[in-house]
Scaffold this motif. Structure first.
Motif, mmCIF file in Angstrom:
data_model
loop_
_atom_site.group_PDB
_atom_site.id
_atom_site.type_symbol
_atom_site.label_atom_id
_atom_site.label_comp_id
_atom_site.label_asym_id
_atom_site.label_seq_id
_atom_site.Cartn_x
_atom_site.Cartn_y
_atom_site.Cartn_z
ATOM 1 N N ILE A 252 55.461 35.912 56.851
ATOM 2 C CA ILE A 252 54.054 35.515 56.752
ATOM 3 C C ILE A 252 53.918 34.548 55.579
ATOM 4 N N GLY A 253 53.677 33.296 55.883
ATOM 5 C CA GLY A 253 53.564 32.279 54.840
ATOM 6 C C GLY A 253 54.862 31.563 54.515
ATOM 7 N N SER A 254 55.936 31.826 55.257
ATOM 8 C CA SER A 254 57.205 31.149 54.932
ATOM 9 C C SER A 254 57.332 29.827 55.690
ATOM 10 N N GLU A 255 56.315 29.481 56.453
ATOM 11 C CA GLU A 255 56.215 28.159 57.098
ATOM 12 C C GLU A 255 57.455 27.792 57.926
ATOM 13 N N GLY A 256 57.952 28.794 58.656
ATOM 14 C CA GLY A 256 59.048 28.513 59.589
ATOM 15 C C GLY A 256 60.380 28.246 58.944
ATOM 16 N N THR A 257 60.548 28.540 57.654
ATOM 17 C CA THR A 257 61.828 28.239 56.999
ATOM 18 C C THR A 257 62.801 29.411 57.038
ATOM 19 N N LEU A 258 62.333 30.581 57.470
ATOM 20 C CA LEU A 258 63.221 31.756 57.516
ATOM 21 C C LEU A 258 63.493 32.212 58.949
ATOM 22 N N GLY A 259 62.771 31.652 59.904
ATOM 23 C CA GLY A 259 62.936 32.061 61.290
ATOM 24 C C GLY A 259 61.740 31.579 62.092
ATOM 25 N N ILE A 260 61.809 31.797 63.413
ATOM 26 C CA ILE A 260 60.724 31.349 64.292
ATOM 27 C C ILE A 260 59.973 32.557 64.813
ATOM 28 N N ILE A 261 58.707 32.652 64.473
ATOM 29 C CA ILE A 261 57.881 33.740 64.974
ATOM 30 C C ILE A 261 57.604 33.497 66.456
ATOM 31 N N THR A 262 57.956 34.485 67.300
ATOM 32 C CA THR A 262 57.727 34.319 68.745
ATOM 33 C C THR A 262 56.667 35.288 69.283
ATOM 34 N N GLY A 263 56.380 36.351 68.529
ATOM 35 C CA GLY A 263 55.360 37.305 68.966
ATOM 36 C C GLY A 263 54.663 37.913 67.762
ATOM 37 N N VAL A 264 53.380 38.240 67.942
ATOM 38 C CA VAL A 264 52.564 38.737 66.839
ATOM 39 C C VAL A 264 51.785 39.970 67.293
ATOM 40 N N SER A 265 51.817 41.015 66.482
ATOM 41 C CA SER A 265 50.953 42.183 66.693
ATOM 42 C C SER A 265 49.935 42.190 65.564
ATOM 43 N N ILE A 266 48.659 42.214 65.910
ATOM 44 C CA ILE A 266 47.632 42.029 64.885
ATOM 45 C C ILE A 266 46.455 42.966 65.134
ATOM 46 N N LEU A 267 45.884 43.455 64.039
ATOM 47 C CA LEU A 267 44.717 44.330 64.119
ATOM 48 C C LEU A 267 43.461 43.466 64.206
ATOM 49 N N THR A 268 42.748 43.585 65.331
ATOM 50 C CA THR A 268 41.496 42.832 65.453
ATOM 51 C C THR A 268 40.339 43.716 65.000
#
Lengths: 510, 510
Positions: free
Chosen positions: B235-251
């Protein structure tokens, strides 16, 4: 002198609990503390801040016992040296020495953990943060508090009260636990539903890394997107990556009004729609939504916990829910809660049998006492195997029932063995406390329960530790909640931060 | 075909902005994509998901331009190959190949970033996540949503609306930005004051690591204390540590009622006590507290943004505050807001000159338009140097004034050079938008501003990027907000995750 408080706490317990440690102690190669080390430490710290059975300090070993023993009297270390540093600089110098000498270091807060994470496994040095207990700053406008890691949670709450703020977390152990320990273990507690987790409310940390370097990220900013958010790694790492010495945290404005209601439900199936309806009507003022199954309720009532509901009214109720509200305006909050209760009672197909609304602060406490008194009721009823798990809230009952049926099939569900299988906990957080109440702790029951319960949790993609952490107790169960890729990455991060493995050795990672 | 949407967006801009890049491009040794690579990629993906100027695909290079250019038309990469995978498995196989071949990879979401983090620096491969846009699950009881990283933020909001939930974040770019990009950049936005940061609301992530391994931590649990919280690093690493492909989030449950009021203050000194009083009276329903200084307000009015207050009423006002409430009960919320306004106006020493309360949804939007229209007013007035900084809220005015005086002392504060120095932003978050409005971009002004502004921010222990991130633009300024120990640790974590340095090279770390 230093240990008097802890010593009294330990001494006040009548009988030691049965130790259940079915796995062996972790293996690690570290050096023991010798007299030269103690000599060096006494150049860093005043001698009054050191307890050591070695010369030149030569403390009685009994004085070290409270630091070597967890509060459940379940885990026992053999440390010969305990230090109580007063400054971050002192922590840094001690750790630097231990890093060079490859001596294990156990960071210790209030020693209130439930998984053996805060006491030594063998003869590691104990670094108790209790003397670092100053509030560094508080801004009543932003609500941002900066404090030494050793500040007791309740002291911080007392400091904030006249300034109309509250800590974003509250725990049963608040009178002893340290804010640094809360952060290190990512403590959840009673306010999580409302104020979220520490990953959101902790704004900055000061940490002494395993080589003694001081990492100063004690930010008082709510927003800062400059690089990786390193402090997050320390939240919940249980002292295995470094020692938290300072915490910056966002506190919340104190609510002006708190209310609660207890509701009896004819069926567990009604919990979900009830939760949804309560969220809709109470919206931003709902601060707790707690589940109590029938057996847990009956046990609480049997042992005189809280104010029982009218017996006739709760006949046939399968479970109970306690709802709490906290808000800024008493009149508005009461109107919302009354509105919810009326709409529930007047529905064509009511979700509840009955509900009792607190009318005074005393009644507010009496209703809470039913939920909070379960722990005591359970301990009066027998010996409890306690599991603190996260699972989807729709499966709370299924998990309790499945466990009960499993124990029946193993032939241990009868008087003389397992008496009750109960479930209660935080519906809002998906956190179920599964308690198996038995006549006595036996190997037969333990074998019937483990790994059965952990496997059941894994089946629901749940967590084997919702809020208590891993510590020493659950390292062997970590793989039920984290896959091999995750555990491998954790190990690599541990090695990166702590190549010699001196920091809280044997904890968290198997 | 694939690029039509982006192409239209780029084309619709009349004139390219002036490029200000006073630092050189970062240096890294990676391989270029060749025909054999494209051949291999076309075994992983259908050819319709690949754009490449190389055989066997042979796309026109103009079709790749939208992926090589950021939306400000400020940063320009030279990638010859863009892929739009549809599954996590496809992302994994592509990355695995790039890891082995040491080809740079740029993860790209909606390409709405402001710091050049989402486009290639040289000829890295672009992995655009736009085709991964499925909602995987939503639980209307817990409010937990699981979605592919490429889902557009606004689509998610539209999906949630009939289920009475809202996303915990909202941004101006919502019509284009992806939830994966939001998480990768730790986007802040308009709802942070109320719903907190993504570090609290993101519950789980699925990430493809730089060697192609899929890290599945797509938890739907609110509480899980089993080991290090690895997802936080992404979160906040701007794609430099890996590629986020899915997100689980509390709405969050959708509020039933929203109101706002704009207040004119005689002095900046009143902002702090006003914020405190608003927090006290509005408590849990306050959802925004926005600051607008006099110059910013006058510019907005001059250029017809929103509904201006009565001229006589605001005479002598030094600044303005916009307060928004969102709550569950319209009647209660209006009573609270009216109560606040009355008590402010009837005070012996009023904190405000006047206040205007919206009486309809149209007026609600008109008041917001003053605040939100500042960006447009500034662009009509001249060329803006924009700084997005976090500083203690008490120093908002001081920072604006100090900057203005500094520019005066440098001889650039006059018609023809710098026309206005203005400040506005989120008081609740300590986030100031400092804008220097000039006749034209000149080297003289830039030299007067940098590193002056960054040094000023550092003096207040602030952040040089409150919410926009570092990207390519601010790598040289990272050290103003993060000390050497922190940057060193970041580097070591980057090396641990990405030893070949293929993942979004040149971004975040200097």
């Amino acid at each position: 002198m230093l240990s008097r408080h802890l010593a009294r706490r330990i001494a006040s317990r009548s009988t030691p609990r049965v130790v259940r440690l079915s796995h062996s102690l972790p293996d690690f190669q570290l050096n023991s503390v010798n007299e030269q080390d103690v000599e060096h430490f006494s150049k860093i710290l005043p001698k009054t801040s050191i307890l050591s059975t070695l010369a030149p300090i030569s403390t009685e070993s009994s004085e070290l016992e409270p630091y070597n023993t967890d509060w459940m009297n379940k885990y026992h270390g053999k440390s010969n040296t305990v230090m109580r540093p007063r400054t971050t600089q002192e922590v840094s110098e001690i750790v630097k020495w231990c890093h060079e000498r490859r001596i294990g270091v156990v960071p210790q807060g209030g020693n209130t953990g439930l998984v053996g994470g805060g006491v030594p496994v063998r003869d590691e040095v104990v670094l108790n943060l209790g003397s670092m207990n100053k509030i560094r700053s508080f801004d009543p406008v932003s609500g941002i508090l900066v404090a030494d890691a050793g500040c007791i949670l309740e002291s911080l709450s007392e400091y904030l009260a006249p300034q109309n703020h509250i800590m974003p977390l509250d725990l049963g152990a608040k009178g002893s636990c340290h804010i640094g320990g809360n952060v290190a273990t990512n403590a959840g507690g009673l306010r999580l539903l409302r104020y979220g987790s520490l990953h959101g409310s902790v704004l900055g940390l000061e940490v002494v890394l395993p080589d003694g370097t001081i990492l100063d990220q004690l930010s008082v900013l709510r927003k800062d997107n400059t690089g990786y958010d390193l402090k997050q790694l320390f939240i919940g790492s249980e002292g295995t990556l470094g020692i938290i010495t300072g915490v910056s945290i966002l506190t919340a404005p104190a609510p002006n009004s708190s209310n609660n209601v207890i509701l009896a439900l004819p069926s567990f199936d009604n919990v979900k729609p009830l939760f949804k309806e309560a969220k809709r009507q109470l919206s931003e003022i709902m601060s707790a939504f707690e589940f109590i199954d029938r057996t847990a309720y009956d046990l609480a009532v049997k042992h005189g916990q809280g104010r029982a509901l009218n017996e006739g009214d709760v006949e046939g109720a399968e479970c109970f829910v306690l709802v709490e509200t906290s808000g800024g305006n008493r009149e508005h909050d009461e109107a919302k809660l009354n509105g919810l209760l009326e709409s529930l009672l007047e529905a064509d197909q009511p979700l509840i049998n009955t509900g009792v609304l607190s009318q005074s602060p005393a009644q507010f406490s009496q209703l809470w006492a039913i939920r909070e008194g379960i722990t005591e009721a359970v301990s009066k009823e027998g010996k409890a195997y306690k599991y603190d798990i996260s699972i989807p809230l729709g499966s709370f009952k299924e998990v309790v029932d499945t466990t009960r049926e499993h124990l029946r099939s193993k032939g241990v569900l009868h008087d003389g063995a397992v008496k009750h299988v109960i479930g209660y906990g935080h519906v809002g957080d998906g956190n179920l406390h599964l308690n198996i109440v038995a006549e006595a702790y036996t190997q037969e029951i333990e074998d019937a329960l483990e790994p059965f319960v952990y496997e059941l949790v894994a089946k629901y993609k749940g967590s084997v530790s919702a809020e208590h952490g891993i510590g020493l107790m659950k390292t062997h169960a970590l793989h039920y909640s984290k896959n091999a890729t995750s555990i491998d990455l954790m190990r690599r991060i541990k090695s990166l931060f702590d190549p010699h493995g001196i920091m809280n050795p044997g904890k968290v990672l198997p």
